[in-house]
Design a protein around this motif. Sequence first.
Motif, short mmCIF file in Angstrom:
data_model
loop_
_atom_site.label_atom_id
_atom_site.label_comp_id
_atom_site.label_asym_id
_atom_site.label_seq_id
_atom_site.Cartn_x
_atom_site.Cartn_y
_atom_site.Cartn_z
N TRP A 1 -1.32 10.27 2.66
CA TRP A 1 -0.76 9.83 3.95
C TRP A 1 0.26 8.69 3.73
CZ3 TRP A 1 -1.15 11.51 8.95
CH2 TRP A 1 -0.63 10.65 9.94
N LEU A 2 -0.14 7.69 2.94
CA LEU A 2 0.76 6.55 2.68
C LEU A 2 1.97 6.98 1.86
CD1 LEU A 2 -1.98 3.87 1.94
CD2 LEU A 2 -0.50 3.95 3.96
N HIS A 3 1.74 7.87 0.92
CA HIS A 3 2.83 8.42 0.10
C HIS A 3 3.84 9.16 0.98
CE1 HIS A 3 4.84 10.82 -2.93
NE2 HIS A 3 4.23 11.94 -2.56
N SER A 4 3.33 9.96 1.91
CA SER A 4 4.21 10.71 2.83
C SER A 4 4.95 9.77 3.76
CB SER A 4 3.37 11.70 3.65
OG SER A 4 2.76 12.64 2.82
N THR A 5 4.27 8.71 4.23
CA THR A 5 4.91 7.72 5.09
C THR A 5 6.11 7.10 4.39
OG1 THR A 5 2.82 7.22 6.21
CG2 THR A 5 4.58 5.58 6.36
N GLN A 6 5.91 6.73 3.13
CA GLN A 6 7.00 6.14 2.34
C GLN A 6 8.18 7.09 2.26
OE1 GLN A 6 7.53 3.22 0.73
NE2 GLN A 6 9.37 3.89 -0.34
N MET A 7 7.92 8.35 1.98
CA MET A 7 9.01 9.32 1.79
C MET A 7 9.69 9.68 3.11
SD MET A 7 7.88 11.97 -1.19
CE MET A 7 6.56 12.73 -0.25
N LEU B 1 0.83 -1.21 0.00
CA LEU B 1 0.00 0.00 0.00
C LEU B 1 0.87 1.26 0.00
CD1 LEU B 1 -2.85 -0.97 2.51
CD2 LEU B 1 -3.09 -0.54 0.06
N CYS B 2 1.90 1.27 0.82
CA CYS B 2 2.80 2.43 0.87
C CYS B 2 3.50 2.64 -0.47
CB CYS B 2 3.84 2.24 1.98
SG CYS B 2 3.20 2.42 3.65
N LEU B 3 4.05 1.57 -1.03
CA LEU B 3 4.75 1.69 -2.31
C LEU B 3 3.79 2.04 -3.45
CD1 LEU B 3 7.42 -1.17 -2.46
CD2 LEU B 3 7.81 1.27 -2.74
#
Length: 392
Positions: free
Chosen positions: A192-198, A45-47
């Motif tokens: 949110w998930l995009h920011s978590t990844q970065m 999900l994050c990727l």
Amino acid sequence: MQSVQYSYEDFAKMPSSLFRLMGYDMLETPRNRQQKIMMQVYRALCLGSHCVCLGFMIFRMLEMKTINSVSLIMRYATLVTYVVNSDTKYGTLLQRGAIQSLNNKLAAMYPKTTLDRIYYRVNDHFWSRALSSMIMFYVGSSIMVVVGPIFTSLWSYFFHEQFSYMHCYPYFIFDPEKHSVWIYLGIYALEWLHSTQMVISNIAADTWLIFFQVQISMHFRAMIKSIEDYQPSWENDVADRHFLSKIVDKHDYLVNLQKDLNSIFGGSLLLSLLSTASVLCTVSVYTLIQGLTLEGVTYVIFISTSVVQMYLVCYHGQQVLDLSAFISHAVYNHNFHNASLSYKKFLLIIIIRSQKPVELNSMGYLSISLETFKQLMSVIYRAITMLRQMIQ
């Protein structure tokens, strides 16, 4: 009563826990099947969200229709530089085999008994409260950048009776009159998930780097201390030379460990420093344009933590540089006067070998030290001044 001495696993807990925040288990901790599946789903999900957001960002930049102001241009520049920085560090951490190999070597070297740990002063090298707080503060300030828009929307709803449907990134265009509220929630979940990844890629890479560098520096300090404490004599010539041979072997091993560390992180370290500098420039200029808003305040906090993050990497690079140079001082200053002639010849070999500094570097080209940090901050300041003048 002796205080509890930290184990190697206690040291590794911080970087490994950080990386698990985005579903990636660097050390492959034993888990049951259900936990593994949940971690893999969350990782996907994050990727996946990161790839979707990255695709939309590139599309908006190629389209160019929605990028119609200086403020928005600077915001896109900030996002692009931060994505490059984070993805560079994420690519570094995909070298799981090399990282696990270095981790296993350092774990095998770690002092096993309580007395050895006291001698190595392992507790003095443990994650300080200030450093742990800085890492948590960095994660928290990054979260505030993401949740700031929804807080602003809620503020607008309670005080102006109108929910503004703000969100973090400009490449998702949401119109409350045309789109369902579920689309808004979906956009926010993606962001949110995009920011978590970065964010986690960014801070976790530097945390692993600092962790490994602290371990190598700890062994250098213990080696220096053992040389300074040793009392050679003519009567114990065989034992004395055996002691020096172990020092030479350990020095060689630490040099090779530092080379392993440089081979893992050095390839992307230069690009990471340059992209971090670019992020600081663009974020600073964007904050100056925006003024003192909630978003501006969160960006100022983010800038501060990013500068500290860069400083810590350079500081620990300086530490290993200084410690490798101190070996020759320790050899010269220890009480060798009563030693045999052969022992003294061995000392000369160690002094000559230690003249070549052990350093954290980027592919052998750029030494990472406090001087590097000083020069980089000087360049950043001049770049911010130039960009500000161009905009005005």
